[in-house]
Design an enzyme around this catalytic site. Structure first.
Site, mmCIF file in Angstrom:
data_model
loop_
_atom_site.group_PDB
_atom_site.id
_atom_site.type_symbol
_atom_site.label_atom_id
_atom_site.label_comp_id
_atom_site.label_asym_id
_atom_site.label_seq_id
_atom_site.Cartn_x
_atom_site.Cartn_y
_atom_site.Cartn_z
ATOM 1 N N GLN A 191 0.800 -1.222 0.000
ATOM 2 C CA GLN A 191 0.000 0.000 0.000
ATOM 3 C C GLN A 191 0.838 1.281 0.000
ATOM 4 O OE1 GLN A 191 -2.708 -1.734 3.293
ATOM 5 N NE2 GLN A 191 -4.087 -0.446 2.123
ATOM 6 N N ARG A 228 3.763 -0.054 13.145
ATOM 7 C CA ARG A 228 3.442 -1.363 12.579
ATOM 8 C C ARG A 228 3.543 -1.264 11.065
ATOM 9 N NH1 ARG A 228 -2.099 -3.837 11.082
ATOM 10 N NH2 ARG A 228 -1.447 -5.955 10.568
ATOM 11 N N HIS A 243 0.866 -9.237 4.818
ATOM 12 C CA HIS A 243 -0.272 -8.333 4.643
ATOM 13 C C HIS A 243 -0.689 -8.409 3.167
ATOM 14 C CE1 HIS A 243 -2.287 -4.622 6.604
ATOM 15 N NE2 HIS A 243 -2.917 -4.831 5.456
ATOM 16 N N ASN A 282 -2.025 -10.651 8.669
ATOM 17 C CA ASN A 282 -2.990 -9.566 8.801
ATOM 18 C C ASN A 282 -4.330 -10.021 8.256
ATOM 19 O OD1 ASN A 282 -3.759 -6.610 9.141
ATOM 20 N ND2 ASN A 282 -4.346 -6.993 7.013
ATOM 21 N N GLU A 283 -5.338 -10.076 9.092
ATOM 22 C CA GLU A 283 -6.718 -10.308 8.681
ATOM 23 C C GLU A 283 -6.898 -11.488 7.724
ATOM 24 O OE1 GLU A 283 -8.416 -6.714 7.133
ATOM 25 O OE2 GLU A 283 -8.175 -5.633 9.003
ATOM 26 N N ASN A 321 -8.028 -5.673 14.514
ATOM 27 C CA ASN A 321 -8.352 -4.526 13.656
ATOM 28 C C ASN A 321 -9.851 -4.312 13.728
ATOM 29 O OD1 ASN A 321 -5.682 -4.616 12.936
ATOM 30 N ND2 ASN A 321 -6.029 -5.208 10.798
ATOM 31 N N TYR A 336 -13.063 -1.810 12.467
ATOM 32 C CA TYR A 336 -13.591 -0.710 11.657
ATOM 33 C C TYR A 336 -15.062 -0.428 11.941
ATOM 34 C CZ TYR A 336 -9.141 -0.415 9.350
ATOM 35 O OH TYR A 336 -7.795 -0.221 9.128
ATOM 36 N N GLU A 389 -5.159 -1.904 14.152
ATOM 37 C CA GLU A 389 -5.672 -0.968 13.145
ATOM 38 C C GLU A 389 -7.006 -0.418 13.604
ATOM 39 O OE1 GLU A 389 -6.141 -2.200 9.025
ATOM 40 O OE2 GLU A 389 -4.242 -3.310 9.132
ATOM 41 N N TRP A 447 -4.786 3.334 11.654
ATOM 42 C CA TRP A 447 -4.673 3.107 10.213
ATOM 43 C C TRP A 447 -5.158 4.385 9.545
ATOM 44 C CZ3 TRP A 447 -2.361 -0.544 7.412
ATOM 45 C CH2 TRP A 447 -2.503 -0.425 6.028
ATOM 46 N N GLU A 493 -5.498 1.999 -1.427
ATOM 47 C CA GLU A 493 -6.549 1.291 -0.680
ATOM 48 C C GLU A 493 -7.108 0.136 -1.526
ATOM 49 O OE1 GLU A 493 -7.477 0.994 2.376
ATOM 50 O OE2 GLU A 493 -9.229 -0.212 1.869
ATOM 51 N N TRP A 494 -6.250 -0.819 -1.838
ATOM 52 C CA TRP A 494 -6.641 -2.056 -2.505
ATOM 53 C C TRP A 494 -7.549 -1.806 -3.702
ATOM 54 C CZ3 TRP A 494 -2.917 -4.811 -0.851
ATOM 55 C CH2 TRP A 494 -2.500 -4.766 0.465
HETATM 56 C C1 BGC Z 1 -6.501 -3.669 6.097
HETATM 57 C C2 BGC Z 1 -5.813 -2.475 5.482
HETATM 58 C C3 BGC Z 1 -6.836 -1.600 4.803
HETATM 59 C C4 BGC Z 1 -7.828 -1.114 5.839
HETATM 60 C C5 BGC Z 1 -8.908 -0.202 5.306
HETATM 61 C C6 BGC Z 1 -7.800 -3.357 6.760
HETATM 62 O O1 BGC Z 1 -8.726 -4.333 6.383
HETATM 63 O O2 BGC Z 1 -5.622 -4.376 6.925
HETATM 64 O O3 BGC Z 1 -4.833 -2.922 4.596
HETATM 65 O O4 BGC Z 1 -6.266 -0.541 4.105
HETATM 66 O O5 BGC Z 1 -8.465 -2.208 6.432
HETATM 67 O O6 BGC Z 1 -9.705 -0.864 4.378
#
Ligand code: BGC
Length: 438
Positions: free
Chosen positions: A12, A69, A113, A157-158, A282, A284, A344, A391, A398-399
């Site tokens: 990223q 990290r 990751h 990671n995830e 992590n 969100y 994150e 994060w 962003e993927w």
């Molecule tokens: C990931 C990150 C990603 C972030 C926001 C997480 O799922 O580890 O790589 O950028 O979320 O989508």
């Protein structure tokens, strides 16, 4: 010492994808396939961190964080997946780690990751059990070189997100669309975690963690079928990845018709359940589900979380969900829960500098303030939280969204690579300076 940090990932931010002997990763392949990433963006240049890492370390030092990290690009170390080690790749992380140590920032390195060497994908990727052994070899190589200065190691990671987006739905690399047949990618990643944890420790690693993306799961109603749907989603998203590492067993997927796991071999669960020094979480947003309208292949469907502000991504902002998640982990795992690190947490916004050059991201300040308060509340309720990583340090790739979602404390102008600390960066600096803990 409570760890205040920022988090990033190699593909990223690094760019320099063809430099110093780096091999191709699955993300190089995927991003260059037309239509896979919004606007045709790729990580070829990203934030050019490979060349600008020293400026980025200076930004972190001025922010006052005591940890960082980052992830190591597997194909920089082992360009063809196995065999010859690329010395120049190790050299890059050597310099970065030295720079962090000189700045008083504790390095926390993630091994995987999502940027698997393409050469390993060509051999089946995470559907191939051997990839777990390849991960252990890779872990031993990087730990032998860096563990004298890197005290914290995160294996995966995830793995849930990687399995779902990468193997089940195909919206991320490697772009496979296998639906439930993707479940072996869960077991093999977890086995990779366990074997890598052993290799890390054999080569001097201090603390070993795995990072899972977890979500509180809410049933859309109190109706029996919605409660059952919520249980099924919780099993797939949270317990499938936390139970084996913390309890040494998988939850019963077949009870929900989710039974495409590969056959386990003797010793697999013991390897996966290596004692952990910490669990990375992590967070969100929470997830609300209901029973599926049509009996499809999944025993739940998304019901959407409404009544909350949303990020640029459209994700609901629910700070108390982090408290709920952390206290829920403690209630579920009790003594089996090691110290927790929020590895994150953050949000995307359409941030641009104003005429005065200031990036006034008040929404991110409110987001961070609320979530840090949620961590404090969980700690007050007895959860042993040892760190909080935002994060992300920088706006970055962003993927599948390319550069269209900005998560950084620092704005990046991709045309010039100019970095501009946002208002949230200054806010966090004061917050960290004022209090050593959340
Ligand atoms: C990931 C990150 C990603 C972030 C926001 C997480 O799922 O580890 O790589 O950028 O979320 O989508």
């Amino acid at each position: 010492m409570f760890l205040w940090g920022t988090a990033t990932a190699s593909y990223q931010i690094e760019g320099a994808v063809a430099e110093d002997g780096r091999g191709r990763s699955v993300w190089d392949t995927f991003a260059h396939e037309p239509g896979k990433v919004k606007d045709g963006h790729t990580g070829d240049v990203a934030c050019d961190h490979y060349h600008r890492w020293s400026e980025d370390v200076t930004l972190m030092a001025a922010l006052g964080v005591n940890s960082y990290r980052f992830s190591i690009s597997w194909p920089r170390i082992l360009p063809s997946g196995h065999g010859a080690v690329n010395e120049a790749g190790l050299g890059f992380y050597d310099r970065l780690v030295d720079g962090l140590c000189a700045a008083g920032i504790v390095p926390a390195a993630t091994l995987f990751h999502w940027d698997l060497p393409q050469a390993l994908e060509d051999e089946g990727g995470w559907l191939n059990r051997d990839t777990a052994s390849r991960m252990a070899e890779y872990a031993g190589i990087v730990a032998a070189r860096l563990a004298d200065r890197v005290p914290i190691w995160i294996t995966l990671n995830e793995p849930f997100i990687h399995m779902v987006f990468g193997y089940a739905l195909g919206t991320h690399a490697p772009g496979r669309t296998m639906f439930l047949d993707a479940l072996p990618a869960a077991h093999h990643q977890l086995l990779g975690h366990g074997l890598a944890a052993q290799a890390l420790r054999a080569h001097g690693a201090g603390q070993v963690l795995v990072t899972n993306n977890c979500t509180p799961v809410w049933a859309a109603s109190g109706a029996e079928e919605d409660l059952r749907a919520a249980e099924a989603y919780d099993v797939l998203h949270n317990r499938l990845f936390n139970d084996p590492v913390l309890l040494g067993r998988y939850p019963d997927l077949s009870a929900f018709g989710l039974d495409a796991m590969p056959a386990l071999r003797d010793g697999d669960l013991a390897a996966i359940a290596q004692p952990l020094d910490g669990l990375g979480i992590n967070y969100y947003n929470p997830t609300r589900v209901r029973a599926p309208g049509d009996p499809g292949i999944l025993p739940f469907e998304d019901a959407g979380v409404t009544g909350h502000p949303t990020t640029a991504f459209g994700w609901p902002v629910v700070p108390d969900g982090l408290r709920e998640l952390l206290t829920g982990l403690k209630a579920r795992y009790g003594e089996a829960l090691p110290p927790v690190y929020v590895t994150e947490n953050g949000c995307s916004q359409a941030d641009e500098p104003g005429p005065d050059g200031v990036v006034d991201d008040q929404g991110r300040i409110a987001f961070l303030d609320g979530h840090i308060a949620a961590v404090a509340a969980a700690m007050a309720e007895g959860v042993d939280v040892r760190g909080y990583f935002v994060w992300s340090l920088l706006d970055n790739f962003e993927w599948a969204e390319g550069y269209n979602q900005r998560f950084g404390l620092v704005h990046v102008d991709y045309a010039t690579q100019r970095r501009t600390p946002k208002a949230s960066y200054h806010w966090l600096r004061e917050r960290i300076a004022a209090r050593a803990t959340p």
